[in-house]
Design a protein around this motif. Structure first.
Motif, PDB file in Angstrom:
ATOM      1  N   LEU A 134       0.818  -1.208   0.000  1.00 22.53           N
ATOM      2  CA  LEU A 134       0.000   0.000   0.000  1.00 22.53           C
ATOM      3  C   LEU A 134       0.855   1.263   0.000  1.00 22.53           C
ATOM      4  N   ASN A 135       2.031   1.210   0.610  1.00 21.40           N
ATOM      5  CA  ASN A 135       2.942   2.358   0.538  1.00 21.40           C
ATOM      6  C   ASN A 135       3.414   2.597  -0.889  1.00 21.40           C
ATOM      7  N   GLU A 136       3.732   1.516  -1.590  1.00 21.12           N
ATOM      8  CA  GLU A 136       4.170   1.653  -2.987  1.00 21.12           C
ATOM      9  C   GLU A 136       3.020   2.141  -3.867  1.00 21.12           C
ATOM     10  N   LEU A 137       1.807   1.713  -3.553  1.00 22.26           N
ATOM     11  CA  LEU A 137       0.643   2.215  -4.291  1.00 22.26           C
ATOM     12  C   LEU A 137       0.498   3.719  -4.078  1.00 22.26           C
ATOM     13  N   GLN A 138       0.687   4.177  -2.858  1.00 23.30           N
ATOM     14  CA  GLN A 138       0.610   5.609  -2.543  1.00 23.30           C
ATOM     15  C   GLN A 138       1.684   6.378  -3.303  1.00 23.30           C
ATOM     16  N   ILE A 139       2.876   5.822  -3.341  1.00 21.27           N
ATOM     17  CA  ILE A 139       3.982   6.457  -4.068  1.00 21.27           C
ATOM     18  C   ILE A 139       3.651   6.566  -5.554  1.00 21.27           C
ATOM     19  N   PHE A 140       3.086   5.498  -6.119  1.00 22.27           N
ATOM     20  CA  PHE A 140       2.700   5.549  -7.530  1.00 22.27           C
ATOM     21  C   PHE A 140       1.663   6.638  -7.767  1.00 22.27           C
ATOM     22  N   ASP A 141       0.700   6.746  -6.860  1.00 24.77           N
ATOM     23  CA  ASP A 141      -0.359   7.746  -7.020  1.00 24.77           C
ATOM     24  C   ASP A 141       0.215   9.158  -6.994  1.00 24.77           C
ATOM     25  N   GLU A 142       1.242   9.374  -6.174  1.00 21.08           N
ATOM     26  CA  GLU A 142       1.801  10.712  -6.009  1.00 21.08           C
ATOM     27  C   GLU A 142       2.866  11.057  -7.046  1.00 21.08           C
ATOM     28  N   THR A 143       3.552  10.029  -7.570  1.00 20.65           N
ATOM     29  CA  THR A 143       4.690  10.305  -8.450  1.00 20.65           C
ATOM     30  C   THR A 143       4.567   9.707  -9.847  1.00 20.65           C
ATOM     31  N   GLY A 144       3.689   8.715 -10.020  1.00 20.37           N
ATOM     32  CA  GLY A 144       3.567   8.053 -11.316  1.00 20.37           C
ATOM     33  C   GLY A 144       4.506   6.890 -11.485  1.00 20.37           C
ATOM     34  N   SER A 145       5.282   6.573 -10.457  1.00 18.86           N
ATOM     35  CA  SER A 145       6.173   5.412 -10.523  1.00 18.86           C
ATOM     36  C   SER A 145       6.294   4.816  -9.126  1.00 18.86           C
ATOM     37  N   CYS A 146       6.781   3.575  -9.069  1.00 18.09           N
ATOM     38  CA  CYS A 146       6.989   2.913  -7.784  1.00 18.09           C
ATOM     39  C   CYS A 146       7.963   1.768  -7.977  1.00 18.09           C
ATOM     40  N   ASP A 147       8.195   1.013  -6.935  1.00 15.98           N
ATOM     41  CA  ASP A 147       9.078  -0.150  -7.008  1.00 15.98           C
ATOM     42  C   ASP A 147       8.690  -1.036  -8.189  1.00 15.98           C
TER      43      ASP A 147
ATOM     44  N   LEU B 136       3.283  -6.443  -9.797  1.00 13.11           N
ATOM     45  CA  LEU B 136       2.204  -7.027  -9.004  1.00 13.11           C
ATOM     46  C   LEU B 136       0.882  -6.307  -9.267  1.00 13.11           C
ATOM     47  N   PHE B 137       0.897  -4.977  -9.274  1.00 14.37           N
ATOM     48  CA  PHE B 137      -0.317  -4.213  -9.567  1.00 14.37           C
ATOM     49  C   PHE B 137      -0.857  -4.541 -10.956  1.00 14.37           C
ATOM     50  N   GLU B 138       0.057  -4.724 -11.899  1.00 13.16           N
ATOM     51  CA  GLU B 138      -0.360  -5.072 -13.261  1.00 13.16           C
ATOM     52  C   GLU B 138      -0.900  -6.494 -13.328  1.00 13.16           C
ATOM     53  N   ALA B 139      -0.262  -7.409 -12.588  1.00 14.46           N
ATOM     54  CA  ALA B 139      -0.712  -8.803 -12.604  1.00 14.46           C
ATOM     55  C   ALA B 139      -2.123  -8.943 -12.049  1.00 14.46           C
ATOM     56  N   PHE B 140      -2.473  -8.122 -11.063  1.00 12.98           N
ATOM     57  CA  PHE B 140      -3.809  -8.164 -10.481  1.00 12.98           C
ATOM     58  C   PHE B 140      -4.808  -7.283 -11.237  1.00 12.98           C
ATOM     59  N   GLY B 141      -4.313  -6.528 -12.236  1.00  9.60           N
ATOM     60  CA  GLY B 141      -5.216  -5.761 -13.090  1.00  9.60           C
ATOM     61  C   GLY B 141      -5.601  -4.389 -12.580  1.00  9.60           C
ATOM     62  N   TYR B 142      -4.849  -3.841 -11.633  1.00 14.03           N
ATOM     63  CA  TYR B 142      -5.162  -2.509 -11.117  1.00 14.03           C
ATOM     64  C   TYR B 142      -4.468  -1.404 -11.913  1.00 14.03           C
ATOM     65  N   ILE B 143      -3.352  -1.738 -12.541  1.00 15.31           N
ATOM     66  CA  ILE B 143      -2.597  -0.796 -13.358  1.00 15.31           C
ATOM     67  C   ILE B 143      -2.265  -1.472 -14.679  1.00 15.31           C
TER      68      ILE B 143
END
Length: 375
Positions: free
Chosen positions: A248-261, A267-274
């Motif tokens: 969830l921290n990495e998700l927050q970082i993606f939301d704020e910056t457009g990138s993350c770990d 993982l987000f892509e594998a589950f279909g969220y991004i």
């Protein structure tokens, strides 16, 4: 008598990662308990001898199920201590609740323009029907309305057990009539959440849904199915000891910056969220909390009293089989309300008021979304 089979569900308020295996109800709520539960259900209430059941199975098996409060013992008799819906209940469900749904939907439709205006303020790239599916069908009916009904003593949303863990057990007998009904109700919220941020999905239970919450539970129990082994490899590469906070921290970082770990992105892509570096599902930020609050007010003013009357006075609250075992009315009402709003959500979908969820073969119908609220 025939042996029955069952599906087991939890209305849970605990983190499986922090619960000892012996106290985790998921350790016991599976097919290994079917024969025991079948024997109890097939016996006249208050006539199933505890000692005979311990002899037929083992004291450990029986006492484990008592420990998690699937059963209780009264006067040496083994009784249900949680909501169990059986084949014999189906007619009461249709007779008592079926007539209510159309009336409830009619009243909500009278407020259609007000409901749409309420959600129109959300600008997340998705239309009003899709956002309403998540915020009305999910966040209101399967969230804030529970709080309202609990406050008015119509149902309970919490039950602390001797282990100190908070959950409510619900069981459905597996049979064609109940399966075709209950598995298609839009009343199942899976939320991988820390209370303010969530990777979530809302839909029915007609299959084994692949989402963060369900996979997380499977992972903790060491029960990841073969179909998800590739997903498990991605998960293992992306996570550390504190799965939830890290993801969830990495998700927050993606939301704020457009990138993350990078591994978390996979993982987000594998589950279909991004997808392709962009959100593929609706994202609800802090302003959506205000929308949920306004929708809740509209719903309560429109049908709040009607729902309370059903949970207070409908014959179903007295006719369901588990009530004959003395399972508390307010706990049974938790599931009756699930059935009621699940049927109502289906009606709202059929009338085109909210978006119809996608069908995923083998998983059921559901839509995913993200919440990123502040504390």
């Amino acid at each position: 008598m025939k042996k029955r089979k069952f599906d087991y569900f939890l209305f849970d308020n605990f983190d499986s990662a922090s619960v000892p295996t012996g106290d985790n109800p998921r350790s016991y709520l599976n097919s290994s308990s079917d024969n025991i539960l079948s024997d109890v259900v097939n016996t006249t209430p208050f006539a199933c001898d505890y000692h005979k059941m311990c002899s037929q199975y083992t004291p450990q098996q029986i006492n484990d199920l008592i420990h998690i409060d699937l059963f209780r013992v009264e006067n040496d008799m083994l009784l249900l201590d949680s909501t169990v819906i059986v084949h014999e209940d189906i007619q009461s469900i249709f007779d008592c609740l079926g007539t209510e749904i159309s009336s409830l939907a009619d009243k909500l439709c009278e407020k259609k323009s007000e409901i749409y205006a309420c959600v129109s303020s959300i600008e997340n790239g998705f239309d009003e029907k899709t956002n309403l599916y998540h915020l009305l069908c999910g966040a209101v009916f399967d969230g804030s309305l529970f709080d309202y009904l609990s406050k008015h003593n119509q149902l309970v949303t919490s039950r602390f057990h001797s282990s100190g863990i908070d959950y409510i057990i619900t069981v459905y007998e597996k049979c064609p009539e109940l399966d075709s009904f209950s598995n298609h109700l839009l009343c199942s919220y899976n939320r991988f959440s820390d209370g303010t941020r969530a990777l979530q999905s809302f839909g029915d239970t007609d299959g084994s849904r692949i989402d963060f919450y369900r996979f997380y539970c499977q992972k903790l129990l060491g029960a990841v199915p073969p179909v998800s082994k590739q997903l498990e490899m991605i998960w293992d590469a992306a996570t550390c000891n504190d799965y939830r906070a890290h993801i969830l921290n990495e998700l927050q970082i993606f939301d704020e910056t457009g990138s993350c770990d990078e591994n978390c992105m996979r993982l987000f892509e594998a589950f279909g969220y991004i997808s392709g570096g962009q959100y593929a599902v609706p994202v609800f930020h802090q302003s959506a909390k205000n929308v949920v609050e306004e929708l809740t007010k509209i719903v309560i003013g429109c049908i709040g009293d009607d729902i309370k009357k059903v949970l207070s006075n409908s014959p179903i609250m007295f006719q369901l089989y588990c009530r004959q075992h003395g399972v508390p009315k307010e706990e049974v009402a938790n599931e009756v309300y699930h059935i009621l709003f699940g049927m109502l959500n289906e009606e709202l979908v059929s009338r085109g008021i909210v978006q119809e969820p996608n069908l995923h073969v083998g998983e059921g119908r559901y839509l995913k979304s993200i919440e990123l609220f502040t504390r």
